[in-house]
Design an enzyme around this catalytic site. Structure first.
Site, short mmCIF file in Angstrom:
data_model
loop_
_atom_site.label_atom_id
_atom_site.label_comp_id
_atom_site.label_asym_id
_atom_site.label_seq_id
_atom_site.Cartn_x
_atom_site.Cartn_y
_atom_site.Cartn_z
N ARG A 123 0.78 -1.40 0.04
CA ARG A 123 0.04 0.00 -0.09
C ARG A 123 0.86 1.28 0.14
O ARG A 123 0.38 2.28 0.34
CB ARG A 123 -0.98 -0.06 1.11
N SER A 187 -10.83 -0.83 4.35
CA SER A 187 -10.00 -1.19 5.62
C SER A 187 -9.50 0.11 6.27
O SER A 187 -8.77 0.75 5.44
CB SER A 187 -8.67 -2.06 5.30
N GLU A 257 -4.44 2.59 7.31
CA GLU A 257 -4.24 2.46 5.58
C GLU A 257 -5.32 3.55 4.87
O GLU A 257 -4.76 4.09 4.11
CB GLU A 257 -5.01 0.98 5.29
C1 LIG Z 1 -15.66 -0.95 0.35
C2 LIG Z 1 -14.24 -0.64 0.09
C3 LIG Z 1 -13.52 -1.66 -0.03
C4 LIG Z 1 -11.89 -1.78 -0.30
N1 LIG Z 1 -11.20 -2.83 -0.54
C5 LIG Z 1 -9.68 -2.71 -0.71
C6 LIG Z 1 -9.02 -3.65 -1.14
O1 LIG Z 1 -9.39 -4.77 -1.01
N2 LIG Z 1 -7.69 -3.50 -1.53
C7 LIG Z 1 -6.95 -2.19 -1.51
O2 LIG Z 1 -6.09 -2.12 -1.69
N3 LIG Z 1 -7.99 -1.23 -1.27
C8 LIG Z 1 -9.42 -1.26 -1.01
N4 LIG Z 1 -10.04 -0.12 -0.94
C9 LIG Z 1 -9.54 1.11 -0.68
C10 LIG Z 1 -9.39 1.78 -2.04
O3 LIG Z 1 -10.59 1.53 -2.66
C11 LIG Z 1 -8.01 1.75 -2.70
O4 LIG Z 1 -7.00 1.97 -2.12
C12 LIG Z 1 -8.23 2.50 -4.10
O5 LIG Z 1 -7.17 2.29 -4.98
C13 LIG Z 1 -8.37 4.10 -3.98
O6 LIG Z 1 -8.44 4.72 -5.23
P1 LIG Z 1 -9.27 6.16 -5.24
O7 LIG Z 1 -9.28 6.40 -6.81
O8 LIG Z 1 -10.36 6.04 -4.57
O9 LIG Z 1 -8.00 6.87 -4.57
P2 LIG Z 1 -8.41 8.26 -3.62
O10 LIG Z 1 -8.91 7.50 -2.23
O11 LIG Z 1 -9.13 9.27 -4.37
O12 LIG Z 1 -7.08 8.57 -3.27
C14 LIG Z 1 -6.16 7.55 -2.50
C15 LIG Z 1 -4.62 8.10 -2.53
O13 LIG Z 1 -4.45 8.10 -3.89
C16 LIG Z 1 -3.71 9.20 -4.45
N5 LIG Z 1 -4.06 9.34 -5.80
C17 LIG Z 1 -5.39 9.24 -6.44
N6 LIG Z 1 -5.37 9.56 -7.75
C18 LIG Z 1 -3.85 9.58 -8.03
C19 LIG Z 1 -3.22 9.78 -9.24
N7 LIG Z 1 -3.73 10.07 -10.21
N8 LIG Z 1 -2.04 10.23 -9.24
C20 LIG Z 1 -1.29 10.07 -7.93
N9 LIG Z 1 -1.99 9.88 -6.76
C21 LIG Z 1 -3.31 9.57 -6.96
C22 LIG Z 1 -4.47 10.35 -3.62
O14 LIG Z 1 -3.78 11.49 -3.48
C23 LIG Z 1 -4.32 9.45 -2.16
O15 LIG Z 1 -3.29 9.83 -1.58
C24 LIG Z 1 -11.49 -0.39 -0.62
C25 LIG Z 1 -12.23 0.74 -0.32
C26 LIG Z 1 -13.58 0.61 0.10
C27 LIG Z 1 -14.56 1.91 0.14
#
Ligand SMILES: Cc1cc2nc3c(=O)[nH]c(=O)nc-3n(C[C@H](O)[C@H](O)[C@H](O)COP(=O)(O)OP(=O)(O)OC[C@H]3O[C@@H](n4cnc5c(N)ncnc54)[C@H](O)[C@@H]3O)c2cc1C
Length: 265
Positions: A123, A187, A257
């Site tokens: 992560r 998480s 996380e």
């Molecule tokens: C129900 C649920 C289940 C989940 N299950 C998992 C799982 O099984 N495994 C897992 O790893 N995660 C899980 N997650 C967490 C999350 O979905 C992941 O971390 C996902 O990859 C975040 O993507 P996002 O576009 O929503 O990022 P955001 O939440 O918008 O951002 C997360 C981070 O990434 C950065 N970021 C976003 N876009 C960019 C970009 N283009 N360039 C640089 N930095 C960027 C942001 O600045 C921030 O620091 C879960 C979340 C939920 C709500």
């Protein structure tokens, strides 16, 4: 834009808690802008822009008979978020399938980068020192001043029907175990080595514990759900409460996380 102006890239916010006072600086939402998705000429690579939902890439790969991206169906964020977090589940991690990435810097310059230029772990993803991402003097990792625009995923020829079945199974398991019908940020804590954050929080009797409009999910103790107009301060207070309880009962310091950004009100 002044060199000191903070810049935040946000995908779908599925791993973010933004404090109630908001963010000072510029926020770039990729979700409505960076949406291109295509099969590359060799037939085994997929070009996916940062604003696409990760599950869409999983389904696109399966549709084209490519295997290895099924796990992305379980991650409800964008490709950019998955790259930044090295998101993963069910045995797969985003950077396992990255062939190249395209990034943009503060000046708007695009860079094509290889996975070897990044330090990738659970992560956490950092641009290496020689690429300008880790402070060369202190060696202390800090967030790079580049953001992801697209990824080229390298997959293997597979069986589309088998991939679709794998995706179905994975989603069924998630619906059964996670509180997907209530707003949450996934998480809250990483699993400590050899244990599960959810088990530790549950053993502290915190399942269902509420502060303001937020509660520790009775379905999965490593999820905090927004029951009714919770503010970020309610959620942060619950995070602190779980941290303190697990430390007191087990002597274990859980690591967050979920990413918390912005200013308190
Ligand atoms: C129900 C649920 C289940 C989940 N299950 C998992 C799982 O099984 N495994 C897992 O790893 N995660 C899980 N997650 C967490 C999350 O979905 C992941 O971390 C996902 O990859 C975040 O993507 P996002 O576009 O929503 O990022 P955001 O939440 O918008 O951002 C997360 C981070 O990434 C950065 N970021 C976003 N876009 C960019 C970009 N283009 N360039 C640089 N930095 C960027 C942001 O600045 C921030 O620091 C879960 C979340 C939920 C709500």
């Amino acid at each position: 834009m002044p060199a000191t102006e903070p810049i935040y890239f946000v995908g779908l916010g599925s791993n973010l808690l933004v404090r109630d006072g908001g963010l000072p600086g510029t926020v770039v939402f990729t979700h409505w802008a960076l949406r291109q998705l295509r099969l590359e000429a060799d037939g085994n690579e997929i070009y996916a822009e940062a604003g696409l939902p990760s599950p869409k890439v999983a389904r696109f790969a399966a549709l084209h008979g490519l295997a290895g991206a099924e796990f992305l169906a379980g991650i409800p964020g964008t490709v950019g978020g998955a790259l930044a977090m090295n998101a993963g589940c069910h045995g797969g991690e985003t950077w396992d399938i990255v062939a190249r990435v395209r990034t943009v810097d503060r000046a708007g310059q695009l860079h094509d980068r290889a996975p070897a230029q990044y330090q990738v772990s659970y992560r956490t993803v950092l641009l290496k020192a020689e690429a300008g991402g880790i402070h060369p003097a202190s060696r202390i990792p800090h967030p790079s001043e580049e953001w992801f625009v697209a990824a080229i995923f390298k997959l293997v020829r597979g069986d589309g029907a088998a991939s679709r079945e794998k995706i179905r199974e994975l989603l069924t398991r998630r619906i059964a175990t996670q509180p997907l019908n209530e707003p949450n940020a996934g998480s809250v804590f990483r699993n400590p080595t050899g244990d599960f954050a959810a088990r530790l929080i549950e053993a502290c009797g915190l399942k269902g514990h509420a502060i303001g409009g937020a509660a520790i999910s009775p379905k999965h103790a490593n999820f905090i759900v927004n029951r009714r107009d919770a503010c970020a301060a309610d959620i942060e207070a619950l995070i602190e409460c779980a941290l303190a309880a697990v430390k007191a009962k087990f002597g274990i310091e859980l690591e967050r996380e979920v990413r918390i950004i912005g200013e308190a009100k």
